[in-house]
Write a protein that holds these residues in place. Structure first.
Motif, PDB file in Angstrom:
ATOM      1  N   GLN A   1      22.544  63.033  21.026  1.00 51.95           N
ATOM      2  CA  GLN A   1      22.770  62.968  19.682  1.00 51.95           C
ATOM      3  C   GLN A   1      23.491  64.056  19.073  1.00 51.95           C
ATOM      4  O   GLN A   1      23.191  65.146  19.215  1.00 51.95           O
ATOM      5  CB  GLN A   1      21.270  62.918  19.160  1.00 51.95           C
ATOM      6  CG  GLN A   1      20.493  61.753  19.474  1.00 51.95           C
ATOM      7  CD  GLN A   1      19.108  62.013  18.904  1.00 51.95           C
ATOM      8  OE1 GLN A   1      18.510  63.197  18.362  1.00 51.95           O
ATOM      9  NE2 GLN A   1      18.280  60.678  18.817  1.00 51.95           N
ATOM     10  N   LEU A   2      24.792  63.665  18.506  1.00 52.23           N
ATOM     11  CA  LEU A   2      25.618  64.496  18.102  1.00 52.23           C
ATOM     12  C   LEU A   2      25.552  64.604  16.335  1.00 52.23           C
ATOM     13  O   LEU A   2      25.736  63.498  15.854  1.00 52.23           O
ATOM     14  CB  LEU A   2      27.187  63.901  18.455  1.00 52.23           C
ATOM     15  CG  LEU A   2      28.366  64.825  17.937  1.00 52.23           C
ATOM     16  CD1 LEU A   2      28.296  66.118  18.590  1.00 52.23           C
ATOM     17  CD2 LEU A   2      29.680  63.916  18.059  1.00 52.23           C
ATOM     18  N   PRO A   3      25.448  65.738  15.997  1.00 53.26           N
ATOM     19  CA  PRO A   3      25.220  66.157  14.587  1.00 53.26           C
ATOM     20  C   PRO A   3      26.516  65.773  13.828  1.00 53.26           C
ATOM     21  O   PRO A   3      27.577  66.274  14.250  1.00 53.26           O
ATOM     22  CB  PRO A   3      24.633  67.608  14.351  1.00 53.26           C
ATOM     23  CG  PRO A   3      24.991  68.198  15.847  1.00 53.26           C
ATOM     24  CD  PRO A   3      25.049  67.150  16.839  1.00 53.26           C
ATOM     25  N   ILE A   4      26.537  65.125  12.650  1.00 49.89           N
ATOM     26  CA  ILE A   4      27.563  64.931  11.950  1.00 49.89           C
ATOM     27  C   ILE A   4      27.540  65.206  10.569  1.00 49.89           C
ATOM     28  O   ILE A   4      26.424  64.929  10.005  1.00 49.89           O
ATOM     29  CB  ILE A   4      27.931  63.192  11.993  1.00 49.89           C
ATOM     30  CG1 ILE A   4      28.505  63.145  13.661  1.00 49.89           C
ATOM     31  CG2 ILE A   4      29.211  63.041  10.978  1.00 49.89           C
ATOM     32  CD1 ILE A   4      29.671  63.790  14.083  1.00 49.89           C
ATOM     33  N   LYS A   5      28.550  65.858   9.852  1.00 49.29           N
ATOM     34  CA  LYS A   5      28.350  65.936   8.604  1.00 49.29           C
ATOM     35  C   LYS A   5      28.170  64.816   7.651  1.00 49.29           C
ATOM     36  O   LYS A   5      28.628  63.723   7.951  1.00 49.29           O
ATOM     37  CB  LYS A   5      29.667  66.933   8.034  1.00 49.29           C
ATOM     38  CG  LYS A   5      29.437  68.177   8.847  1.00 49.29           C
ATOM     39  CD  LYS A   5      30.831  68.963   8.214  1.00 49.29           C
ATOM     40  CE  LYS A   5      30.698  70.339   8.618  1.00 49.29           C
ATOM     41  NZ  LYS A   5      31.886  71.146   8.184  1.00 49.29           N
ATOM     42  N   PRO A   6      27.619  64.636   6.376  1.00 44.40           N
ATOM     43  CA  PRO A   6      27.494  63.660   5.590  1.00 44.40           C
ATOM     44  C   PRO A   6      28.809  62.945   5.255  1.00 44.40           C
ATOM     45  O   PRO A   6      28.864  61.754   5.252  1.00 44.40           O
ATOM     46  CB  PRO A   6      26.666  64.092   4.481  1.00 44.40           C
ATOM     47  CG  PRO A   6      25.993  65.221   5.004  1.00 44.40           C
ATOM     48  CD  PRO A   6      26.617  65.893   5.813  1.00 44.40           C
ATOM     49  N   GLU A   7      29.598  63.771   5.161  1.00 48.93           N
ATOM     50  CA  GLU A   7      31.123  63.433   4.506  1.00 48.93           C
ATOM     51  C   GLU A   7      31.914  62.720   5.849  1.00 48.93           C
ATOM     52  O   GLU A   7      32.946  62.332   5.793  1.00 48.93           O
ATOM     53  CB  GLU A   7      31.683  64.154   3.815  1.00 48.93           C
ATOM     54  CG  GLU A   7      32.267  65.670   4.817  1.00 48.93           C
ATOM     55  CD  GLU A   7      31.150  66.584   4.620  1.00 48.93           C
ATOM     56  OE1 GLU A   7      31.453  67.652   5.126  1.00 48.93           O
ATOM     57  OE2 GLU A   7      29.972  66.387   4.452  1.00 48.93           O
TER      58      GLU A   7
ATOM     59  N   GLN B   1      24.610  58.572  17.892  1.00 53.10           N
ATOM     60  CA  GLN B   1      23.844  58.622  19.086  1.00 53.10           C
ATOM     61  C   GLN B   1      24.863  57.928  20.098  1.00 53.10           C
ATOM     62  O   GLN B   1      25.723  56.830  19.917  1.00 53.10           O
ATOM     63  CB  GLN B   1      22.618  57.569  18.900  1.00 53.10           C
ATOM     64  CG  GLN B   1      21.843  58.348  18.052  1.00 53.10           C
ATOM     65  CD  GLN B   1      20.520  57.624  18.081  1.00 53.10           C
ATOM     66  OE1 GLN B   1      19.864  56.758  19.009  1.00 53.10           O
ATOM     67  NE2 GLN B   1      19.708  57.288  16.829  1.00 53.10           N
ATOM     68  N   LEU B   2      24.742  58.214  21.378  1.00 54.46           N
ATOM     69  CA  LEU B   2      25.442  57.926  22.583  1.00 54.46           C
ATOM     70  C   LEU B   2      24.637  57.445  23.743  1.00 54.46           C
ATOM     71  O   LEU B   2      23.885  58.504  24.216  1.00 54.46           O
ATOM     72  CB  LEU B   2      26.788  58.617  22.995  1.00 54.46           C
ATOM     73  CG  LEU B   2      27.649  58.091  23.907  1.00 54.46           C
ATOM     74  CD1 LEU B   2      29.164  58.800  23.814  1.00 54.46           C
ATOM     75  CD2 LEU B   2      27.338  58.254  25.466  1.00 54.46           C
ATOM     76  N   ASP B   3      24.288  56.490  24.211  1.00 51.72           N
ATOM     77  CA  ASP B   3      23.406  55.957  25.193  1.00 51.72           C
ATOM     78  C   ASP B   3      24.186  55.328  26.410  1.00 51.72           C
ATOM     79  O   ASP B   3      25.149  54.480  26.220  1.00 51.72           O
ATOM     80  CB  ASP B   3      22.595  54.999  24.969  1.00 51.72           C
ATOM     81  CG  ASP B   3      21.371  55.671  23.829  1.00 51.72           C
ATOM     82  OD1 ASP B   3      21.321  56.850  23.761  1.00 51.72           O
ATOM     83  OD2 ASP B   3      20.615  54.870  23.211  1.00 51.72           O
TER      84      ASP B   3
END
Length: 309
Positions: A122-128, A243-245
């Protein structure tokens, strides 16, 4: 008056001839049909000698917990990245994102060797920000023992891109061994037992994906994630991570190898033995028939008693 046997014995008759006769020529033809014909039939039935063979083996594959992830966050070339190599993470600066990672290795048949690797990130990404493509490297320790002992470091490469930003990438595939030339049938083969990614290098070029893949493909032995089934899910909610599975199956394989000295001798011997009996009975029957009927003139000579009864 009744009669009964008082004594009996079989008579052995030899049929003789000189060298330059039709009977001698006929004998040579019979010998060729008896002993040479099975060899020719065995040779014509898809070859006589084995030049390459295969065997089945379950490889011992262990995930090394070394990962390199690059995700493009805009069509202009912006990206975020993460790895398990501290030197690379120091170089990333503001592009570094620390994900949440979980790994599970399953051994379904309980033989001590992993059959399935389940990797979730699970990679955190900024809202923009949005994710348009993902590239992922996973490294493995790969071992074979049945014929030649193979010890090497390998990798699996996961890649997918889309013009539509995504929320999740799911991949399912098989980690397969690729060979350009067959392995020797015995001995130790550990020339590739070195790190695929040089995590101790202070240079950014050592972590370039193009260079890593190019150097890796120059090897004779590699592993590749074949038959991947990528599923790109769109519609990421604001503030939620990407997400990457990945499900990677570690299956049995059939590696080719050149056989040793004794193995090529077994199939020719079995083939010749199987073809010998049909070619032995018929010519020998013709040999007895033509000799007894004197089709080719010979001199019968009584050799005496064979045994008593």
């Amino acid at each position: 008056m009744a009669f009964y046997d008082v004594y009996s014995h079989p008579a052995l008759i030899r049929y003789k001839t000189s060298v330059c006769t039709k009977a001698t020529l006929f004998l040579l033809v019979v010998l060729c049909l008896t002993y040479i014909s099975p060899l020719l039939v065995a040779y014509r039935s898809h070859g006589f000698w084995i030049k390459r063979s295969t065997y089945e083996e379950q490889p011992d594959v262990r995930f090394q917990y070394q990962t390199l992830l690059v995700a493009a966050t805009s069509p202009r070339g912006d990206y975020v990245a993460w790895s398990t190599f501290p030197r690379l993470n120091d170089m990333l600066g503001a592009n570094l994102r620390i994900p949440s990672v979980s790994v599970r290795e399953d051994d379904h048949n309980r033989d001590g060797k992993s059959d399935l690797l389940i990797f979730r990130l699970q990679l955190p990404i900024k809202p923009e920000e949005q994710v348009y493509s993902v590239q992922l490297l996973l490294t493995f320790s790969y071992k074979l023992f049945r014929m030649s002992t193979v010890v090497m470091q390998s990798l699996a490469y996961v890649q997918h891109s889309s013009p539509v930003p995504g929320a999740k990438l799911s991949v399912s595939g098989d980690l397969r061994l690729m060979q350009r030339t067959p392995l020797p049938h015995r001995g130790l083969h550990d020339v590739y037992n070195v790190s695929v990614i040089d995590g101790s290098s202070p240079f950014a070029s050592a972590y370039n994906l193009d260079g890593i893949i190019r150097r890796y493909q120059e090897r004779n032995l590699t592993t590749v994630l074949s038959c991947p089934m990528p599923v790109w899910t769109v519609g990421r909610a604001a503030g939620s991570p990407f997400q990457l599975d990945a499900e990677i199956r570690l299956l049995h394989l059939l590696p080719p190898f050149p056989p040793g000295f004794w193995e090529p001798l077994k199939p020719p011997g079995i083939q010749n033995f199987g073809f010998f009996f049909p070619f032995f009975g018929l010519p020998q029957g013709y040999r007895g028939f033509f000799s007894q009927t004197q089709f080719f003139p010979t001199v019968p000579v009584r050799a005496g008693k064979a045994h008593r009864s």
